[in-house]
Design an enzyme around this catalytic site. Structure first.
Site, PDB file in Angstrom:
ATOM      1  CB  CYS A   1       3.941-119.322  48.040  1.00 17.51           C
ATOM      2  SG  CYS A   1       2.973-120.537  48.964  1.00 17.51           S
TER       3      CYS A   1
ATOM      4  CG  HIS B   1       5.648-116.686  51.787  1.00 21.82           C
ATOM      5  ND1 HIS B   1       7.023-116.734  51.752  1.00 21.82           N
ATOM      6  CD2 HIS B   1       5.222-117.529  50.815  1.00 21.82           C
ATOM      7  CE1 HIS B   1       7.412-117.571  50.793  1.00 21.82           C
ATOM      8  NE2 HIS B   1       6.333-118.063  50.205  1.00 21.82           N
TER       9      HIS B   1
END
Length: 205
Positions: A181, A165
């Protein structure tokens, strides 16, 4: 003296050639981090001169048996590679999981979202109670934790909970700061989003 000079020159040429075969940059995209408008949002420019050049988006030589379209994440080097044809890859600088939140494995891109809603998992809210206000989701926007794009990673067991992301925190690139992440500069995740296909293989090592 002339012989020594020729040997030195030959040695330097060989070193340059070898560097090209082991990941030397073929094209840099350092000028691609300016302000841009996207889906009604105005992304701010990135002070890219403050980001080490190794983390700037660039095409490099990359030797792999994986097919084009595969994404390979090297967490130790803080690089993400999008495999391209002819032994090349688009390389991006990334931020990775901090100590205790590292992970590795093989997954697939199950979904892609532009300007996604971010919902912190219960375990994160327990660690950081101030995030409770986002238990039903943090609206999209320039300060959203998932940034301008998110690629959702699933494996055979389902949703891994991990994402590739964007992030507004450009200074975190090249560091281990996330909860697992893989984060990219917003301008880079937009570029990767446009290249990556749903179903693509993602290798995190």
């Amino acid at each position: 003296m002339k012989i020594r000079s020729l040997v030195t020159v030959a040695g330097l040429a060989l070193a340059v050639a070898l560097a090209g075969c082991t990941g030397g940059s073929l094209r840099m995209f350092s000028s691609e981090y300016g302000s841009m408008r996207d889906a009604g949002y105005r992304l701010p420019s990135i002070p890219i001169s403050k980001v080490p050049r190794q983390y700037h988006r660039q095409i490099v030589r990359y030797d792999t048996k994986e097919k084009p379209g595969t994404i390979i994440v090297d967490t130790s080097e803080k690089h993400l590679y999008f495999v391209m044809p002819e032994g090349k890859a688009m390389r991006y600088g990334i931020g990775v999981g901090r100590e205790g939140f590292e992970w590795s494995g093989v997954a697939r891109i199950a979904a892609k979202r532009e300007w996604p809603v971010w919902t912190p998992p219960p375990a994160m809210i327990k660690r950081q109670p101030e995030l409770a206000k986002y238990a039903k989701g943090m609206p999209p926007g320039l300060n959203n934790a998932l940034g301008a794009r998110a690629l959702y990673l699933h494996n055979r067991s389902g949703d891994t909970g991990y994402r590739l992301h964007g992030t507004p925190e450009w200074a975190s690139i090249g560091r281990a700061m996330s909860s697992g992440c893989i984060r990219l500069i917003n301008q880079d995740i937009i570029d990767l989003y446009d290249r990556a296909e749903v179903g693509a293989k993602v290798i995190v090592k």
